[in-house]
Design a protein around this motif. Structure first.
Motif, PDB file in Angstrom:
ATOM      1  N   ALA A  57       0.818  -1.212   0.000  1.00 16.43           N
ATOM      2  CA  ALA A  57       0.000   0.000   0.000  1.00 16.43           C
ATOM      3  C   ALA A  57       0.852   1.263   0.000  1.00 16.43           C
ATOM      4  CB  ALA A  57      -0.931   0.017   1.211  1.00 16.43           C
ATOM      5  N   ASP A  58       2.069   1.180   0.510  1.00 16.56           N
ATOM      6  CA  ASP A  58       2.888   2.376   0.664  1.00 16.56           C
ATOM      7  C   ASP A  58       3.780   2.662  -0.533  1.00 16.56           C
ATOM      8  OD1 ASP A  58       4.196  -0.045   1.610  1.00 16.56           O
ATOM      9  OD2 ASP A  58       5.897   1.247   2.076  1.00 16.56           O
ATOM     10  N   PHE A  59       3.895   1.716  -1.464  1.00 19.12           N
ATOM     11  CA  PHE A  59       4.670   1.973  -2.675  1.00 19.12           C
ATOM     12  C   PHE A  59       4.160   1.084  -3.800  1.00 19.12           C
ATOM     13  CE2 PHE A  59       6.849  -1.699  -0.977  1.00 19.12           C
ATOM     14  CZ  PHE A  59       7.363  -2.375  -2.080  1.00 19.12           C
ATOM     15  N   ARG A 142       0.831  -3.298  10.655  1.00 15.79           N
ATOM     16  CA  ARG A 142      -0.446  -2.778  11.154  1.00 15.79           C
ATOM     17  C   ARG A 142      -1.588  -3.604  10.565  1.00 15.79           C
ATOM     18  NH1 ARG A 142      -0.578   3.339   9.616  1.00 15.79           N
ATOM     19  NH2 ARG A 142      -2.715   3.168  10.377  1.00 15.79           N
ATOM     20  N   PRO A 143      -2.583  -3.942  11.375  1.00 15.21           N
ATOM     21  CA  PRO A 143      -3.670  -4.811  10.909  1.00 15.21           C
ATOM     22  C   PRO A 143      -4.932  -4.074  10.495  1.00 15.21           C
ATOM     23  CG  PRO A 143      -3.722  -4.707  13.290  1.00 15.21           C
ATOM     24  CD  PRO A 143      -2.635  -3.767  12.838  1.00 15.21           C
ATOM     25  N   ASP A 144      -4.805  -2.793  10.154  1.00 11.86           N
ATOM     26  CA  ASP A 144      -6.002  -2.012   9.834  1.00 11.86           C
ATOM     27  C   ASP A 144      -6.139  -1.651   8.366  1.00 11.86           C
ATOM     28  OD1 ASP A 144      -3.730  -0.362  10.099  1.00 11.86           O
ATOM     29  OD2 ASP A 144      -4.959   1.403  10.439  1.00 11.86           O
ATOM     30  N   LEU A 145      -5.170  -2.046   7.521  1.00 17.84           N
ATOM     31  CA  LEU A 145      -5.207  -1.602   6.132  1.00 17.84           C
ATOM     32  C   LEU A 145      -6.150  -2.422   5.259  1.00 17.84           C
ATOM     33  CD1 LEU A 145      -1.439  -0.797   5.447  1.00 17.84           C
ATOM     34  CD2 LEU A 145      -3.246   0.700   6.322  1.00 17.84           C
ATOM     35  N   ALA A 146      -6.348  -3.690   5.625  1.00 18.02           N
ATOM     36  CA  ALA A 146      -7.180  -4.564   4.787  1.00 18.02           C
ATOM     37  C   ALA A 146      -8.572  -4.786   5.371  1.00 18.02           C
ATOM     38  CB  ALA A 146      -6.482  -5.908   4.588  1.00 18.02           C
ATOM     39  N   GLN A 147      -8.915  -3.989   6.389  1.00 15.69           N
ATOM     40  CA  GLN A 147     -10.240  -4.164   6.980  1.00 15.69           C
ATOM     41  C   GLN A 147     -11.319  -3.716   5.996  1.00 15.69           C
ATOM     42  OE1 GLN A 147     -10.775  -1.545  10.409  1.00 15.69           O
ATOM     43  NE2 GLN A 147      -9.271  -0.133   9.603  1.00 15.69           N
ATOM     44  N   LYS A 148     -12.468  -4.363   6.070  1.00 13.48           N
ATOM     45  CA  LYS A 148     -13.587  -4.047   5.183  1.00 13.48           C
ATOM     46  C   LYS A 148     -14.836  -3.871   6.029  1.00 13.48           C
ATOM     47  CE  LYS A 148     -11.638  -6.726   1.357  1.00 13.48           C
ATOM     48  NZ  LYS A 148     -11.827  -7.864   0.422  1.00 13.48           N
ATOM     49  N   ALA A 149     -15.477  -2.731   5.850  1.00 10.09           N
ATOM     50  CA  ALA A 149     -16.650  -2.403   6.648  1.00 10.09           C
ATOM     51  C   ALA A 149     -17.700  -3.504   6.570  1.00 10.09           C
ATOM     52  CB  ALA A 149     -17.244  -1.072   6.190  1.00 10.09           C
ATOM     53  N   PRO A 229      -3.849   5.801   8.305  1.00  6.80           N
ATOM     54  CA  PRO A 229      -2.894   5.589   7.221  1.00  6.80           C
ATOM     55  C   PRO A 229      -2.984   6.715   6.205  1.00  6.80           C
ATOM     56  CG  PRO A 229      -4.810   4.186   6.916  1.00  6.80           C
ATOM     57  CD  PRO A 229      -4.968   4.837   8.261  1.00  6.80           C
ATOM     58  N   PRO A 230      -1.882   7.017   5.507  1.00  8.25           N
ATOM     59  CA  PRO A 230      -1.937   8.051   4.453  1.00  8.25           C
ATOM     60  C   PRO A 230      -3.013   7.727   3.418  1.00  8.25           C
ATOM     61  CG  PRO A 230       0.335   7.466   4.958  1.00  8.25           C
ATOM     62  CD  PRO A 230      -0.534   6.482   5.686  1.00  8.25           C
ATOM     63  N   ALA A 231      -3.629   8.765   2.881  1.00 10.00           N
ATOM     64  CA  ALA A 231      -4.763   8.580   1.976  1.00 10.00           C
ATOM     65  C   ALA A 231      -4.394   7.877   0.678  1.00 10.00           C
ATOM     66  CB  ALA A 231      -5.391   9.945   1.670  1.00 10.00           C
ATOM     67  N   TYR A 232      -3.115   7.914   0.286  1.00 12.78           N
ATOM     68  CA  TYR A 232      -2.736   7.289  -0.985  1.00 12.78           C
ATOM     69  C   TYR A 232      -2.556   5.777  -0.878  1.00 12.78           C
ATOM     70  CZ  TYR A 232       2.229   6.771   0.362  1.00 12.78           C
ATOM     71  OH  TYR A 232       3.405   6.402   0.972  1.00 12.78           O
ATOM     72  N   PHE A 300      10.806  12.560   0.554  1.00 15.94           N
ATOM     73  CA  PHE A 300      10.071  13.169  -0.552  1.00 15.94           C
ATOM     74  C   PHE A 300       8.822  12.391  -0.948  1.00 15.94           C
ATOM     75  CE2 PHE A 300       9.647  13.302  -5.287  1.00 15.94           C
ATOM     76  CZ  PHE A 300       9.174  14.597  -5.401  1.00 15.94           C
ATOM     77  N   ALA A 301       8.999  11.134  -1.371  1.00 11.28           N
ATOM     78  CA  ALA A 301       7.860  10.364  -1.889  1.00 11.28           C
ATOM     79  C   ALA A 301       6.752  10.159  -0.849  1.00 11.28           C
ATOM     80  CB  ALA A 301       8.337   9.024  -2.440  1.00 11.28           C
ATOM     81  N   PRO A 302       7.071   9.763   0.386  1.00 13.26           N
ATOM     82  CA  PRO A 302       5.987   9.611   1.364  1.00 13.26           C
ATOM     83  C   PRO A 302       5.220  10.899   1.637  1.00 13.26           C
ATOM     84  CG  PRO A 302       7.949   8.441   2.100  1.00 13.26           C
ATOM     85  CD  PRO A 302       8.359   9.267   0.921  1.00 13.26           C
ATOM     86  N   TRP A 303       5.920  12.040   1.645  1.00 12.66           N
ATOM     87  CA  TRP A 303       5.216  13.301   1.885  1.00 12.66           C
ATOM     88  C   TRP A 303       4.339  13.683   0.692  1.00 12.66           C
ATOM     89  CZ3 TRP A 303       3.865  14.768   6.228  1.00 12.66           C
ATOM     90  CH2 TRP A 303       4.687  14.735   7.351  1.00 12.66           C
ATOM     91  N   VAL A 304       4.806  13.403  -0.513  1.00 13.81           N
ATOM     92  CA  VAL A 304       3.955  13.639  -1.686  1.00 13.81           C
ATOM     93  C   VAL A 304       2.676  12.819  -1.559  1.00 13.81           C
ATOM     94  CG1 VAL A 304       3.714  13.260  -4.172  1.00 13.81           C
ATOM     95  CG2 VAL A 304       5.815  14.261  -3.268  1.00 13.81           C
ATOM     96  N   GLY A 305       2.822  11.541  -1.222  1.00 13.44           N
ATOM     97  CA  GLY A 305       1.663  10.672  -1.088  1.00 13.44           C
ATOM     98  C   GLY A 305       0.721  11.117   0.009  1.00 13.44           C
ATOM     99  N   ALA A 306       1.276  11.541   1.134  1.00 12.09           N
ATOM    100  CA  ALA A 306       0.449  11.921   2.276  1.00 12.09           C
ATOM    101  C   ALA A 306      -0.294  13.229   2.046  1.00 12.09           C
ATOM    102  CB  ALA A 306       1.318  12.037   3.533  1.00 12.09           C
ATOM    103  N   LEU A 307       0.317  14.164   1.316  1.00 10.29           N
ATOM    104  CA  LEU A 307      -0.255  15.500   1.204  1.00 10.29           C
ATOM    105  C   LEU A 307      -1.008  15.745  -0.096  1.00 10.29           C
ATOM    106  CD1 LEU A 307       2.745  17.474   2.728  1.00 10.29           C
ATOM    107  CD2 LEU A 307       0.609  16.834   3.852  1.00 10.29           C
TER     108      LEU A 307
END
Length: 471
Positions: A57-59, A142-149, A229-232, A300-307
């Protein structure tokens, strides 16, 4: 047998090159795949497999381009489904690589398809595990990225992760080497060590998550204190699962040189964001109005993704001459492929044509110490919560940069404030965003808290940050 960790500090990410008897496996490759191919060619070896520990998810992984260029199949763990050809391994399936063996261990928890790859040496002895985001050094994924409502919760995934660790990882020998996908600085965990490799035995002793008395306590500990988690992240996961444009094409677009007039016309026609990647020490003096500064010399890249968040956002680059390819490459790693070109000649060409520029009101820490009035002056500290809690300017407000898209709406455009981070990198990002959105009622502090701490400005008592982290 040769095992090489290829670590990228900007993403805090580890990819792996494994070679045996002329055959190579790559685990979790980055977007630009040329270096892996070159390594194999230099050794006279052939890339046989591309292993993915999960849908990152992060790259954006380089699995697709690497497979296209080498013909090597992409291997995922059980339950994975892709929009492209791949091998979905069964739990325990073994893959021969020269004189060694790589065994897939299904370890759901971080994600449902998460898989650890166990490397057995020439004698068939367990040698190393490539743990992806299942097990980090000092932490777990972290166990929260693949959760589904309505279907699966973070607690459900944490329970799966506990079972995976206890049943698949803990029984392995202490001397087995742990090669994780990430290290300190990654948003995929909350308490990672700065080291990038360790023995499993040491992790059994020191990793808080592996030392919980029972499953219930484990679930509570690993789900406690997780920041959003970052929105990207979900956008990157979708690209990894469904496919993406070739990196070669992305690079070709991004390296298109634009004159100052062409940049203006293209920005107007496409609503492109002008991203200036120069150091904050240069950016503040003179820049294209409305441009955002995120320097290449930081995360650089993580901040671009986060913002910026939207990976489809059109982007035009302003870089130091010669840094264009580096900027495009690092943007592509987090899925920002819609790069329309770059300002030919950098900011100097813009200045040479007498185009309009903007600047940030920046002062040094000594001037700040003379001007600030504790109890009257407003100070905004954009560092992380743990940095702020450790020590800060007395009466300062903590507004972490990661959440600027939320807190910016609460800024009173008529009330002056001082703005700082730790050293100037993050506060200049914040300053550029503020000015792009019409706020000019602030003064940014060069050198950040590092410089402020050396002045007479009243501060809270220092607390070691490590004591503020949950261990």
């Amino acid at each position: 047998m040769k095992v090489e960790q290829i670590y990228t500090g900007c993403l805090a990410q580890g990819a792996y090159y494994i070679e045996s008897a002329g055959e190579v496996a790559i685990i979790d490759p980055l977007r630009e795949v040329g270096p892996y191919i070159a390594r194999a060619e230099k050794a006279g070896a052939k890339i046989k497999y591309i292993f993915e520990t999960h849908f990152h998810a992060d790259f954006v992984s380089g699995h697709l381009d690497l497979s296209r260029k080498t013909g090597a199949p992409i291997v995922y763990g059980p339950t994975a489904t892709t929009e492209f050809d791949s091998i979905v391994a069964v739990d325990g399936q073994e893959f021969k690589l020269g004189n060694v063996t790589i065994k897939a261990l299904h370890t759901p928890g971080h994600t449902l398809e998460s898989t650890v790859y166990l490397l057995k040496n020439e004698e068939g002895k367990d040698y190393a595990i490539f743990t992806g985001d299942t097990l980090f050094l000092g932490d777990v994924g972290r166990p929260d990225l693949a959760q589904k409502a309505g279907q699966i919760t973070a607690e459900d995934l944490a329970g799966m992760l506990y079972d995976s660790l206890m049943n698949k990882i803990m029984p392995l020998a202490d001397e087995v080497i742990v090669y994780p996908a990430h290290g300190a600085g990654s948003a995929c965990g909350k308490n990672m060590m700065k080291e990038t490799t360790d023995t499993l035995g040491n992790q059994k002793k020191t990793n808080y998550a592996l030392n919980q008395p029972d499953k219930t306590t484990f679930i509570k500990e690993v789900t406690d204190g997780l920041l959003p988690p970052p929105a990207y992240f979900p956008l990157n996961a979708a690209l990894n699962k469904n496919g993406y444009e070739s990196f070669d094409e992305v690079l070709n677009h991004g390296l298109k040189p634009l004159s100052s007039s062409e940049l203006e016309d293209l920005a107007d026609a496409t609503n492109a964001l002008i991203l200036d990647t120069r150091a904050n020490t240069e950016f503040y003096k003179s820049f294209i109005p409305q441009s955002i500064n995120i320097g290449l010399n930081g995360d650089f890249a993580p901040w671009v993704g986060a913002l910026i968040e939207d990976v489809k956002q059109p982007i035009i680059l302003v870089t130091e001459p010669g840094k264009e390819e580096d900027a495009v490459t690092r943007l592509s790693r987090v899925g920002f492929d819609n790069i329309l070109g770059h300002l030919k000649g950098g900011i100097q060409s813009w200045l040479a044509e007498g185009k309009e520029t903007d600047s940030v009101n920046r002062i040094d820490a000594e001037e700040f110490s003379r001007k600030i009035k504790i109890g009257e002056s407003k100070v905004i500290d954009v560092r992380k919560e743990t940095e702020y809690s450790a020590e800060h300017v007395q009466d300062a407000f903590n507004k972490p940069l990661a959440y600027i898209n939320e807190w910016i709406k609460d800024i009173d455009p008529k009330e002056h404030f001082y703005l700082h981070c730790a050293g100037g990198y993050r506060s200049m990002i914040a300053a550029s965003i503020l000015q792009a959105r019409g706020y000019r009622n602030f003064t940014e502090i060069a050198g950040g808290f590092g410089a402020i701490a050396k002045t007479s400005v009243p501060k809270t008592d220092f607390i070691c940050q490590s004591k503020l982290l949950k261990v």
